[in-house]
Enzyme design. Structure first.
Site, mmCIF file in Angstrom:
data_model
loop_
_atom_site.group_PDB
_atom_site.id
_atom_site.type_symbol
_atom_site.label_atom_id
_atom_site.label_comp_id
_atom_site.label_asym_id
_atom_site.label_seq_id
_atom_site.Cartn_x
_atom_site.Cartn_y
_atom_site.Cartn_z
ATOM 1 N N SER A 107 0.859 -1.199 0.000
ATOM 2 C CA SER A 107 0.000 0.000 0.000
ATOM 3 C C SER A 107 0.887 1.238 0.000
ATOM 4 O O SER A 107 1.058 1.886 -1.019
ATOM 5 C CB SER A 107 -0.949 -0.011 1.198
ATOM 6 O OG SER A 107 -1.939 -1.006 1.020
ATOM 7 N N GLY A 108 1.466 1.566 1.166
ATOM 8 C CA GLY A 108 2.302 2.772 1.229
ATOM 9 C C GLY A 108 3.801 2.489 1.180
ATOM 10 O O GLY A 108 4.613 3.412 1.155
ATOM 11 N N TYR A 188 -0.200 4.315 15.555
ATOM 12 C CA TYR A 188 -0.228 5.272 16.660
ATOM 13 C C TYR A 188 0.165 6.647 16.152
ATOM 14 O O TYR A 188 0.844 6.787 15.141
ATOM 15 C CB TYR A 188 0.748 4.853 17.766
ATOM 16 C CG TYR A 188 2.177 5.215 17.441
ATOM 17 C CD1 TYR A 188 2.669 6.493 17.746
ATOM 18 C CD2 TYR A 188 3.018 4.338 16.784
ATOM 19 C CE1 TYR A 188 3.971 6.857 17.408
ATOM 20 C CE2 TYR A 188 4.315 4.695 16.446
ATOM 21 C CZ TYR A 188 4.776 5.954 16.755
ATOM 22 O OH TYR A 188 6.042 6.321 16.405
ATOM 23 N N ASN A 473 4.511 -2.991 13.550
ATOM 24 C CA ASN A 473 4.701 -2.028 12.449
ATOM 25 C C ASN A 473 6.146 -1.539 12.347
ATOM 26 O O ASN A 473 6.491 -0.853 11.383
ATOM 27 C CB ASN A 473 3.760 -0.837 12.606
ATOM 28 C CG ASN A 473 2.484 -1.011 11.805
ATOM 29 O OD1 ASN A 473 2.344 -1.968 11.035
ATOM 30 N ND2 ASN A 473 1.555 -0.085 11.962
ATOM 31 N N TYR A 474 6.968 -1.881 13.336
ATOM 32 C CA TYR A 474 8.412 -1.642 13.202
ATOM 33 C C TYR A 474 9.075 -2.985 12.973
ATOM 34 O O TYR A 474 9.915 -3.437 13.737
ATOM 35 C CB TYR A 474 8.980 -0.955 14.448
ATOM 36 C CG TYR A 474 8.498 0.459 14.657
ATOM 37 C CD1 TYR A 474 7.997 1.219 13.600
ATOM 38 C CD2 TYR A 474 8.562 1.063 15.909
ATOM 39 C CE1 TYR A 474 7.566 2.530 13.784
ATOM 40 C CE2 TYR A 474 8.133 2.377 16.106
ATOM 41 C CZ TYR A 474 7.636 3.098 15.034
ATOM 42 O OH TYR A 474 7.223 4.382 15.229
#
Ligand code: FAD
Ligand code: NAG
Ligand code: NAG
Ligand code: NAG
Length: 531
Positions: A107-108, A188, A473-474
């Protein structure tokens, strides 16, 4: 709908295939299959980029955020498919299964280890890149929006702002994040202490499942809907759309950035921040950005700077009262404070220069493109001053390290660990992100990666334990036993418990039910149990 193929066209395809190299044969077969499996035919050739196309590199590189994953030595996809409609994504899933070709979804492109566009262990592979699926429909009346996976979070903020300056959405600080990958892992941002994560504010979704069906919340059921809100990208299906809940933002917000070096008492102040930031007014988010820098006018002497970078959902007057009461040690003054709108605070915290027009949010422009390696930790007890001092010694010897300390508490503590797959809730004081950045390709990469691994070892006594938690996400492939292959439950549990704690087992159960053949997989996807 499947239309019959005439014997003639089969002959034609056969002849075509004989005269072509393997990768374009694959491409031809894929295009043919897409047409057979799409509601309408489409000149799909125009949506596919192979390494022979002049624009292949541009498309591949455009959203890829970690240059480390774009080195010539990184495996490249056979082709990149850029669907223009939801039904194209369905067809792409069906066709990659039929042709037995491994797919990755992007996606990104902000994945820290590039798993959305690099497959280290399984080639050939293709990339389904959703960059052309970026619809955003904001409904002010119901305070909701449907946002498509390829949109950036900056576009989402802008489209909300266009319709109302007192509504927002609590997600990431970096405006070029793709909502497809971002929200699946939590998401977040500066409003997390007031409203929780982006994933906590999702009401519905549409995904393409392993059979190529589109499922909304009702059709997918509550378990799968739970899994996609924090269980990480690329495991359960391809998110097409999220329905998000908008949140109230005040007409005036206040931002500030205050920097203290070692010489200005940075160590004691940071120690104090740990005790204050997670418990302060939930309208206030004060993160700390930590870097070495040279003492002005002296090239040989380095110091550490700690930069307190904040957004307060309210006016400066109120903020000063909060700070005076709870964190006077920072010495915040009215001069340090800038009153602005929420949408401008988005640009501020993303580090755009102050005169940047808001429309930059529509350009999906990345503000961060580097060779980097990163890791994360969650902290439950304040780190003693001598622990912080040891950290300084390590930062001072690395070329371009960066730490970002991000306070928790407030709304984040009100969720139980199993409300969503994201388990880092009550009891977490803050999250540390460690990064090391470089510019010279793979020449010294091993040295930098070795440095950050040693730093991570050093931090062991000061951070969460059993498991040592990390933010999905990291993404960090070091967390695996075998960084290139996590197809078995045992291998995956090495990182699974760190990202999800006990939720990992529920994620595995759901994965086994919805994608037993493991269509959606990458180096750190949730594995199905063998049936
Ligand atoms: C500069 C930078 C700043 C960041 N800032 C923040 C921040 O402020 N807050 C925060 O929470 N995180 C932040 N992140 C981390 C970010 O949330 C993750 O990297 C996230 O996965 C990025 O999503 P993406 O769509 O851009 O990435 P991609 O690389 O496209 O995807 C990431 C993962 O999700 C999968 N995926 C992609 N699209 C879909 C889809 N439609 N359906 C299902 N799976 C999909 C991919 O296969 C891959 O596994 C930051 C990252 C970077 C590089
Ligand atoms: C510069 O740094 C060196 C080494 O730490 C120190 O001896 C010297 O006094 C410093 N000079 C100035 C001008 O600060
Ligand atoms: C969070 O944990 C603390 C300490 O265990 C407890 O006192 C508090 O009530 C919890 N907060 C919530 C919202 O559950
Ligand atoms: C990954 O590991 C599994 C089980 O340990 C094995 O069956 C599989 O062949 C491996 N895959 C690759 C690509 O190495």
């Amino acid at each position: 709908m499947v239309s019959p193929i005439s014997p003639l066209s089969i002959l034609f395809l056969l002849l075509l295939s004989l005269s072509m190299p393997a990768s374009s044969l694959l491409q031809e077969n894929f295009v043919q299959c897409l047409n057979l499996n799409s509601k309408t035919t489409y000149p799909f050739h125009t949506t596919i980029y192979t390494p022979n196309d002049a624009s292949f590199k541009t498309i591949l590189d455009t959203t890829a955020m970690n240059l480390r994953c774009l080195l010539p030595s990184s495996p490249k996809p056979e082709f990149i498919f850029t669907p223009l409609q939801d039904s194209h994504v369905q067809a792409a899933v069906i066709c990659s299964k039929k042709l037995g070709i491994h797919l990755r979804v992007r996606s990104g492109g902000h994945d820290y280890e590039g798993v959305s566009y690099v497959s280290e262990n399984e080639t050939p592979f293709i990339v389904i890149d959703l960059l052309k699926l970026r619809g955003i429909n904001v409904d002010i009346k119901t305070k909701t929006a449907w946002i498509q996976a390829g949109a950036t979070i900056g576009e989402v903020y802008y489209r909300i702002y266009e319709k109302s300056s007192v509504l927002g959405y609590p997600a990431g600080l970096c405006t070029s994040l793709g909502v497809g990958g971002h929200i699946t892992g939590g998401a977040y941002g500066t409003m997390m202490r007031k409203y929780g994560l982006g994933a906590d504010n999702v009401l519905d979704a549409e995904i393409v499942d392993a059979n190529g069906n589109i499922l909304d919340r009702e059709k997918m059921g509550e378990d799968l809907f739970w899994a996609i809100r924090g269980g990480g990208g690329g495991s359960f299906g391809i998110v097409l759309w999220w329905k998000i809940k908008l949140v109230q933002v005040p007409p005036t917000v206040t931002v500030f950035t205050v920097t203290k070096s070692l010489e200005q008492g940075a160590t004691k102040l940071l120690h104090r921040w740990q005790e204050v930031a997670p418990f302060i007014d939930e309208n206030l988010f004060i993160r700390v950005i930590i870097q070495p820098s040279s003492v002005v006018g002296n090239k040989t002497q380095r110091t550490i700077t700690t930069t307190y970078n904040a957004v307060f959902l309210g006016e400066a007057r109120t903020l000063l009262q909060v700070m005076k009461k709870s964190f006077p040690e920072l010495g915040l003054t009215r001069k340090d404070c800038e009153e602005t709108s929420w949408i401008k605070s988005v640009l501020y915290i993303a580090n755009f220069p102050s005169d940047t027009p808001l429309e930059v949010l529509l350009k999906g422009k990345p503000t961060f493109k580097n060779f980097f390696k990163a890791k994360s930790d969650f902290v439950k007890e304040p780190i003693p001053e001598n622990g912080i001092e040891g950290l300084w010694q390590r930062l001072l010897v690395e070329d371009s390290p960066l730490l970002i300390w991000n306070p928790y508490g407030g709304k984040m503590s009100e969720f139980s660990e199993s409300d969503s797959p994201f388990p880092h809730r009550n009891g977490t004081l803050y999250k540390i992100q460690y990064l090391t950045l470089w510019q010279d390709g793979d020449k010294n990469a091993a040295k930098h990666i070795d440095w950050i691994r040693k730093l991570y070892n050093y931090m062991t006594p000061y951070v969460s334990k059993f498991p040592r938690e990390a933010y999905v996400n990291y993404r960090d492939l070091d967390l695996g036993i075998n960084s290139k292959n996590s197809t078995s439950y045992i291998e995956a549990s090495a990182w699974g418990y760190r990202y999800f704690k006990d939720n990992f087992n529920k994620l595995v159960k759901i994965k086994t039910r919805v994608d037993p053949e493991n269509v959606f997989r990458h180096e750190q996807s949730i594995p199905p149990l063998p049936i």
